[in-house]
Design an enzyme around this catalytic site. Structure first.
Site, short mmCIF file in Angstrom:
data_model
loop_
_atom_site.label_atom_id
_atom_site.label_comp_id
_atom_site.label_asym_id
_atom_site.label_seq_id
_atom_site.Cartn_x
_atom_site.Cartn_y
_atom_site.Cartn_z
N LYS A 2 2.69 -15.15 3.95
CA LYS A 2 3.02 -15.98 2.79
C LYS A 2 4.54 -16.21 2.86
CE LYS A 2 1.99 -17.95 -1.18
NZ LYS A 2 1.16 -19.18 -1.27
N ASP A 40 -3.15 -18.26 1.57
CA ASP A 40 -4.05 -19.03 0.69
C ASP A 40 -4.85 -20.05 1.51
OD1 ASP A 40 -1.61 -20.26 1.14
OD2 ASP A 40 -1.36 -21.02 -0.90
N ASP A 51 -12.82 -8.75 3.76
CA ASP A 51 -13.99 -8.71 2.87
C ASP A 51 -14.59 -10.11 2.79
OD1 ASP A 51 -13.78 -5.99 2.22
OD2 ASP A 51 -14.17 -6.35 0.10
N TYR A 68 0.82 -1.21 0.00
CA TYR A 68 0.00 0.00 0.00
C TYR A 68 0.86 1.26 0.00
CZ TYR A 68 -4.69 -1.89 0.77
OH TYR A 68 -5.90 -2.52 0.62
N ASP A 96 -6.88 -6.79 4.02
CA ASP A 96 -7.92 -6.14 3.21
C ASP A 96 -8.79 -7.21 2.56
OD1 ASP A 96 -9.26 -4.06 1.77
OD2 ASP A 96 -8.08 -4.62 0.01
C1 IPM Z 1 -10.65 -0.83 3.17
C2 IPM Z 1 -10.75 -0.32 1.75
C3 IPM Z 1 -9.54 0.54 1.46
C4 IPM Z 1 -8.30 -0.33 1.58
C5 IPM Z 1 -9.58 1.25 0.10
C6 IPM Z 1 -10.85 2.07 -0.07
C7 IPM Z 1 -8.36 2.10 -0.12
O1 IPM Z 1 -10.88 -1.37 0.85
O2 IPM Z 1 -10.58 -0.02 4.09
O3 IPM Z 1 -10.63 -2.05 3.35
O4 IPM Z 1 -7.92 -1.02 0.63
O5 IPM Z 1 -7.69 -0.31 2.64
MG MG Z 2 -11.09 -3.27 1.76
#
Ligand code: IPM
Ligand code: MG
Length: 364
Positions: free
Chosen positions: A191, A223, A251, A144, A247
């Site tokens: 990893k 993984d 999700d 990042y 990240d």
């Molecule tokens: C999160 C989001 C952010 C990230 C984006 C919007 C930059 O996906 O907070 O998880 O990747 O950190």
């Molecule tokens: Mg995210």
């Protein structure tokens, strides 16, 4: 005795303003009820800020952020930039910059499961029931923030994946401290079979682990972790991982909680804490009164607990959400085949329901 706090509200983009309205309303309600004095200020970030100032994180926003006791954030991003990879100024830069500037290196993402939502997930209820995970995602390092390059001919791009020992150590300490207060199990995800940053990560985590002999540590490759998370989520308690892996994994984990619309997060470091839903700006439903405000409201509960130490008030909020869900109310994202269509609410009506239960809920 009530406390005095100054909170910066940054609604951001897309559904951000709609959901944040309800997070703020809950804060106001808690202040009134418990005799706290919360003062508020507002600021721009993301696309909303670019439109007005040309910058995704105006100086004024950063100054206000630094001067506040906590920040409530909505969402960031705009479809316009997603389809334009050559855009130099992007909304997300605002979020990344504020994380860096405020030193918010630890992103806590609790996977909280309300029993009523077991059927809202695409996963089987018996696999999910009893899951309780707390992710510690590193937030100010990794690809990042490593150097980004594009060759002159435009044909080669690179992002440097980089970690320093101190960055791994400080988040590992935070995760171990949390593990000590929970079931004393920690899984570090990396990893290390391929990446040098991950070998450093594992080395440092192993060192920190020695300071917490009571905590049972497991190391897992990303993984495998991605697979185990949907196969048997109950096996995880505290999960510690790097920025990019965290990240993606969180999700994925949001499906355990039924929807992205249910997950809150706290970003902390050495200064002001930053609280936000993990969902994005969802432009497809923005301004239509369809977004789920619960992640914003849960973010407020995290703020009260983590930044202000108001555990009782935080519990009061989660109880109110629990009651709302138990009464059958749902936003579209968490509704399922059994939901009474009359109880599928818009953002505003859901926010009002939670406020109603918040006022009625008495802690025993
Ligand atoms: C999160 C989001 C952010 C990230 C984006 C919007 C930059 O996906 O907070 O998880 O990747 O950190
Ligand atoms: Mg995210």
């Amino acid at each position: 005795m009530g406390i005095k706090k100054h909170i910066l509200v940054i609604p951001g983009d897309g559904i951000g303003p709609e959901v944040t309205t309800w997070g703020k309303a809950v804060l106001e309600n808690i202040a009134e009820e418990y005799g706290h004095e919360f003062t508020f200020d507002g600021a721009l970030m993301g696309h909303a800020a670019i439109e007005v100032t040309g910058s995704p994180l105006p100086d004024d926003t950063l100054a206000k952020a630094k001067a506040s006791d906590a920040i409530l954030f909505g969402a960031i991003g705009h479809i316009k930039y997603d389809n334009d990879p050559s855009a130099k100024v992007r909304p997300e830069q605002g979020l990344l910059k504020i994380r860096k500037e405020l030193g918010l290196y630890a992103n806590l993402r609790p996977i909280m499961l309300f029993d009523e939502l077991l059927d809202a997930s695409s996963l089987k209820p018996e696999i999910l029931k009893g899951t309780d995970i707390l992710f510690f995602r590193e937030l100010t390092g990794d690809v990042y923030f490593g150097e980004k390059k594009r060759s002159e001919d435009g044909n080669t791009g690179s992002d440097l994946m980089i970690y320093h020992r101190y960055e791994v150590e400080r988040i590992a300490v935070k995760a171990y401290e949390a593990a000590m207060l929970r079931s004393k199990r920690l899984c570090s995800v990396d990893k290390a079979n391929v990446l040098e940053t991950s070998r450093l990560w594992r080395e440092v985590v192993q060192e920190v682990a020695k300071r917490y002999p009571e905590v049972e540590t497991e190391h897992m490759f990303i993984d495998n972790a991605a697979m185990q998370l949907v196969k048997n989520p109950k096996k995880f308690d505290v999960v510690l991982t790097a920025n990019l892996f965290g990240d993606i994994l969180t999700d994925e984990a949001s499906q355990i909680a039924g929807s992205m619309g249910m997950l809150a997060s706290a970003s902390i470091g050495d200064g002001t804490g930053f609280f936000e839903p993990i969902h994005g700006s969802a432009h497809d439903i923005a301004g239509q009164n369809k977004a789920n405000p619960l992640a914003s409201i849960l973010s407020v509960a995290l703020m009260l607990e983590i930044s202000f130490g108001l555990t009782e008030e935080a519990k009061r909020i989660t109880d109110a959400i629990d009651k709302t869900l138990k009464a059958g109310y749902r936003t579209g994202d968490i509704a399922d085949a059994h939901t009474d269509p009359a109880k599928i609410l818009g953002t505003k009506q859901m926010g009002q329901k939670v406020l109603q239960y918040l006022k009625e809920t008495v802690l025993n």
